[in-house]
Design an enzyme around this catalytic site. Structure first.
Site, short mmCIF file in Angstrom:
data_model
loop_
_atom_site.label_atom_id
_atom_site.label_comp_id
_atom_site.label_asym_id
_atom_site.label_seq_id
_atom_site.Cartn_x
_atom_site.Cartn_y
_atom_site.Cartn_z
N LYS A 1 5.88 -7.32 -13.98
CA LYS A 1 4.83 -8.38 -13.31
C LYS A 1 4.26 -8.08 -12.22
O LYS A 1 4.68 -7.71 -10.95
CB LYS A 1 5.87 -9.47 -12.83
CG LYS A 1 5.15 -10.83 -12.60
CD LYS A 1 3.81 -10.94 -12.08
CE LYS A 1 3.98 -11.19 -10.57
NZ LYS A 1 2.81 -11.15 -10.07
N GLU B 1 6.19 -7.21 10.61
CA GLU B 1 5.38 -6.31 10.02
C GLU B 1 4.08 -6.60 9.69
O GLU B 1 3.59 -7.64 9.17
CB GLU B 1 5.93 -6.17 8.22
CG GLU B 1 5.36 -5.10 7.41
CD GLU B 1 6.01 -5.02 6.30
OE1 GLU B 1 6.29 -6.10 5.60
OE2 GLU B 1 6.55 -3.80 5.66
N GLU C 1 13.34 -3.63 -2.59
CA GLU C 1 12.70 -2.67 -1.77
C GLU C 1 11.79 -3.80 -0.77
O GLU C 1 10.76 -4.14 -1.33
CB GLU C 1 11.63 -1.59 -2.52
CG GLU C 1 12.69 -0.84 -3.70
CD GLU C 1 13.42 0.26 -3.09
OE1 GLU C 1 13.45 0.28 -1.72
OE2 GLU C 1 13.88 1.11 -3.55
N CYS D 1 4.90 0.55 3.13
CA CYS D 1 6.42 -0.07 3.62
C CYS D 1 6.81 0.89 4.50
O CYS D 1 7.67 0.47 5.38
CB CYS D 1 7.08 -0.01 2.34
SG CYS D 1 7.49 1.22 1.22
P1 NAD Z 1 4.90 -10.19 -2.01
O1 NAD Z 1 6.38 -10.10 -1.73
O2 NAD Z 1 4.02 -11.30 -1.47
O3 NAD Z 1 4.73 -9.98 -3.79
C1 NAD Z 1 5.10 -8.82 -4.52
C2 NAD Z 1 5.34 -9.42 -5.84
O4 NAD Z 1 6.25 -10.56 -5.92
C3 NAD Z 1 3.82 -9.84 -6.53
O5 NAD Z 1 3.85 -9.40 -7.74
C4 NAD Z 1 4.11 -11.22 -6.43
O6 NAD Z 1 3.31 -11.85 -7.37
C5 NAD Z 1 5.63 -11.64 -6.67
N1 NAD Z 1 6.17 -12.80 -6.29
C6 NAD Z 1 5.62 -13.69 -5.25
N2 NAD Z 1 6.40 -14.79 -4.96
C7 NAD Z 1 7.34 -14.69 -6.05
C8 NAD Z 1 8.24 -15.57 -6.42
N3 NAD Z 1 8.42 -16.81 -5.71
N4 NAD Z 1 8.95 -15.12 -7.51
C9 NAD Z 1 9.12 -13.91 -8.08
N5 NAD Z 1 8.02 -13.06 -7.72
C10 NAD Z 1 7.21 -13.37 -6.69
O7 NAD Z 1 4.56 -8.59 -1.29
P2 NAD Z 1 3.06 -7.95 -1.23
O8 NAD Z 1 2.43 -8.77 -0.14
O9 NAD Z 1 2.51 -8.02 -2.56
O10 NAD Z 1 3.63 -6.45 -0.78
C11 NAD Z 1 3.52 -6.12 0.37
C12 NAD Z 1 5.17 -5.93 0.89
O11 NAD Z 1 5.78 -5.16 0.11
C13 NAD Z 1 5.35 -5.65 2.10
O12 NAD Z 1 6.39 -6.42 3.01
C14 NAD Z 1 5.97 -4.19 2.02
O13 NAD Z 1 6.79 -3.63 3.26
C15 NAD Z 1 6.51 -4.19 0.92
N6 NAD Z 1 7.11 -2.93 0.17
C16 NAD Z 1 8.25 -2.54 0.32
C17 NAD Z 1 8.33 -1.13 -0.26
C18 NAD Z 1 9.67 -0.52 -0.39
O14 NAD Z 1 9.91 0.32 -0.93
N7 NAD Z 1 10.66 -1.13 0.72
C19 NAD Z 1 7.47 -0.35 -0.75
C20 NAD Z 1 6.07 -1.14 -0.93
C21 NAD Z 1 6.00 -2.31 -0.38
#
Ligand code: NAD
Length: 500
Positions: free
Chosen positions: A185, A393, A260, A294
Site C-alpha cells: 500500500k 519531528e 519503522e 527518518c
Molecule cells: P504516514 O504515517 O502519514 O503514512 C505512512 C503510510 O501509512 C502511508 O502509506 C499512509 O497512506 C498509510 N496510512 C495512513 N493512515 C493509515 C491508517 N490509519 N492505517 C493504515 N495505514 C495508514 O507517514 P508519512 O507522512 O507518509 O511518512 C513520513 C513519516 O515516516 C515520518 O514520521 C518519518 O520519520 C517516517 N519514516 C520512518 C522511517 C524509519 O525507517 N524509521 C523511514 C522513513 C520514514
C-alpha cells in the site's frame, strides 16, 4: 470493477493501475491525482482502491502463498529471480530516478545517484540472503530437534512518501526472499515509481500473485490490510501516531509488526572532533533528501568551546546550499513533497521563532519559486532541548543547534526525546566515542560517520521510533516463523492411558 485495459491517455496525463495477480488493473472513474512538487501540476492519475480491489489482492497473495510455487521453490531459484529484479532496476535506473524525482521533488542527483541504486542493491543483497536462512539442531541420545525458519505468510507492506522506491524495495526484497507474498500500500503522495517496481518484478519472473499493489487511502486500504485475517505481517514505515493506530487495530487478528517510525536524531559534536568532517556530516545529515529523512540528524548538539565557530560555519554553509529545480543535477535541496507539508514545516519555523530560538539562516519560502514547494534551508541556534522544534519531528530542511558542556550532558540531551531512531557522534577520543554511542538511547549510532548502511546490520529504532529490526538475518525474524521439529530416535517411554 476494474479492467486490465489502460484508459486512454488524456492531455498527456495517464492513469496508473493497481498490480494484482500479475496484471495491472485500472478504473478510470475512481482515481486520485499525484502532483509534481516542483510546480504542483498533475502528473498522473492513480486508480483508487476499493475494498474489492484489496480483497482480490489479498486473495491473490494468499493463494500464491498457500498453493503457489514461490514459498516452495529452492531458495537458490528465488535468489536467481530476485537478482534479476535488481539487475532490471539497475538497467532502468535513469528512468526510475526521473519518475521518482518528478513525484517526490527529491534532487535527481540523490535519487539517481543513491536511492535507486540502493533499491537494486536491496534485491541483490536479499537474493544472496535467501541462501542463508538460519536453522539450528539440538541433539540428545534419544531425540533430534531441529529448528528452521519458514516464511510466515502474506505481508502487508505500508510505505511512506519519503524515498518511496528505495523504502519499498527495503521491504519487498526480504519479504520475497523469505518466501512470503506481499500486498503493498504505497503512500498516496508518491505512488508513481511503484509501477516500475511492479514491471521489474513481473519481468524478472516472479510468479503471479506473489507481489501486489493497491493504491488508496491509508484509512481504507492500509487499515483494510491491518484488519484482514488473511494477512499475517504488517511492515509499516511512517509516522508514530499512524503506527500506534495500526497496532491497536491489528490486535484483533494478532498481527506481527515491523514498525519503522519517526525520529529526531542527535548529532553530537565534541570539541576534539575532526572539525571539517563533522561540519560536512552535520550539513549533509539533515539537508540531504530535502530533510525528509527518518534518520536525519536534525538536532546538532555542539560542545561549548567550538559552539560559536560551528554555528557560524553552519550558517554560511546552509546559506550556500543550492535549492532549486529537482531535475537540475546541481540542485542540493529540491521541492518539499506537498503544499500542506511545506505549510507544516513553515509552521515549525514560526513555532521556533515564538519559542525564542535564534533563526540564523533561512526561515521561509524561496523567493521567486512560489510555483513549487520550495523553502530556504533553515538553521536555528541557541535552542533549548525542551523546545518543540527540538522535540518534534519537522521532517524538512530545518536544523536546531544546542550547546552542551561535557560528556554526561551530551548523552542526556541526545537521549532526552521521545524518539530513538539514530544518533551520530563526532570525537577523536575512541573511548569517549564508545561511551557516548552506548549511552544514547536509540537503535543505531554512527561514529565519525554519516549514515552509511551495511545491509547486514539491524536497522530500527528504540522508544517511539519503532519496534523490530530489519536487515540481514534480522529480517528473517520478522518475515519467518521459527519452527521446531522433534524426532524421536528410539522407543522412548509413552505413558499408556486407558489400558484395561
Ligand atoms: P504516514 O504515517 O502519514 O503514512 C505512512 C503510510 O501509512 C502511508 O502509506 C499512509 O497512506 C498509510 N496510512 C495512513 N493512515 C493509515 C491508517 N490509519 N492505517 C493504515 N495505514 C495508514 O507517514 P508519512 O507522512 O507518509 O511518512 C513520513 C513519516 O515516516 C515520518 O514520521 C518519518 O520519520 C517516517 N519514516 C520512518 C522511517 C524509519 O525507517 N524509521 C523511514 C522513513 C520514514
Amino acid at each position: 470493477m476494474g479492467t486490465t485495459v489502460a484508459p486512454q491517455q488524456e492531455l498527456g496525463i495517464r492513469t496508473v493501475g493497481h498490480f494484482i495477480d500479475g496484471q495491472f488493473v485500472y478504473d478510470a472513474d475512481e482515481t486520485f491525482e499525484t502532483l509534481n512538487p516542483a510546480d504542483n501540476t498533475v502528473i498522473a492519475r492513480i486508480t483508487k482502491g476499493t475494498q474489492t480491489d484489496l480483497d482480490r489482492a489479498i486473495r491473490a497473495a494468499r493463494t500464491a502463498f498457500d498453493v503457489g510455487p514461490w514459498p516452495r521453490m529452492k531458495p537458490a531459484e528465488r535468489a536467481k529471480i530476485l537478482r534479476t529484479v535488481g539487475d532490471l532496476i539497475t538497467a532502468r535506473a535513469p528512468e526510475i530516478a526521473r519518475i521518482e524525482t518528478a513525484d517526490t521533488g527529491l534532487p535527481i542527483a540523490q535519487t539517481g545517484g543513491a536511492q535507486i541504486p540502493r533499491a537494486a542493491d536491496n534485491f541483490s543483497f536479499f537474493a544472496e540472503m535467501a541462501n542463508h536462512m538460519d536453522g539450528a539442531a539440538y541433539h540428545s541420545a534419544d531425540y533430534l530437534n531441529y529448528s528452521m525458519q519458514r516464511p510466515a505468510g502474506v505481508a502487508g507492506l505500508i510505505t511512506p512518501w519519503n524515498l518511496p522506491f528505495m523504502l519499498t524495495s527495503w521491504k519487498v526484497a526480504p519479504c520475497l526472499a523469505s518466501g512470503c507474498t506481499a500486498v503493498v500500500k504505497p503512500a498516496s503522495w508518491t505512488p508513481l515509481s511503484n509501477e516500475k517496481l511492479a514491471e521489474c518484478i513481473r519481468d524478472a519472473g516472479v510468479p503471479d500473485g506473489v507481489f501486489n499493489i493497491v493504491y488508496g487511502a491509508g484509512e481504507t486500504i492500509g487499515m483494510g490490510m491491518v484488519k484482514s485475517p488473511d494477512v499475517q505481517l504488517i511492515s509499516f514505515t511512517g509516522e508514530t501516531v499512524t503506527g500506534k493506530a495500526i497496532m491497536r487495530e491489528g490486535a484483533a487478528t494478532m498481527k506481527r509488526y515491523s514498525m519503522e517510525l519517526g525520529g529526531k536524531s542527535p548529532i553530537v559534536v565534541f570539541a576534539d572532533a575532526d572539525y571539517d568532517r563533522a561540519l560536512d556530516a552535520a550539513v549533509f545529515g539533515v539537508y540531504s533528501l530535502n530533510g525528509e529523512r527518518c534518520t536525519a540528524s536534525s538536532r546538532c548538539i555542539v560542545e561549548r568551546p567550538i559552539y560559536d565557530r560551528f554555528v557560524a560555519d553552519l550558517t554560511s554553509r546552509v546559506n550556500n546550499i543550492r535549492v532549486g529545480n529537482p531535475m537540475d543535477m546541481q540542485t542540493e535541496i529540491g521541492a518539499l513533497i506537498h503544499p500542506s507539508h511545506l505549510a507544516s514545516v513553515l509552521e515549525y519555523v514560526e513555532i521556533g521563532k515564538r519559542e525564542g530560538a535564534k533563526l540564523v539562516a533561512g526561515g521561509g519560502r524561496l523567493p521567486g519559486m512560489e510555483h513549487g514547494n520550495y523553502m530556504r534551508p533553515t538553521l536555528f541556534a541557541d535552542v533549548d532541548n525542551r523546545m518543540r522544534i527540538a522535540q518534534e519531528e519537522v521532517f524538512g530542511p530545518v536544523l536546531v543547534v544546542i550547546p552542551f558542556d561535557g560528556e554526561d550532558e551530551a548523552v542526556r540531551i541526545a537521549s532526552d526525546v521521545k524518539y530513538g531512531l539514530a544518533g551520530y557522534v563526532w570525537t577523536r577520543d575512541v573511548a569517549k566515542a564508545n561511551r557516548v554511542a552506548q549511552g544514547i538511547h536509540c537503535g543505531m549510532v554512527w561514529v565519525n560517520s554519516q549514515n552509511v548502511r551495511d545491509l547486514r546490520t539491524p536497522f530500527g529504532g528504540a522508544k517511539e521510533s519503532g519496534i523490530g529490526r530489519e536487515g540481514g538475518h534480522y529480517s528473517w525474524e520478522f518475515y519467518c516463523d521459527m519452527k521446531n521439529i522433534a524426532i524421536a530416535l528410539g522407543d522412548h517411554h509413552i505413558p499408556k492411558f486407558g489400558m484395561a
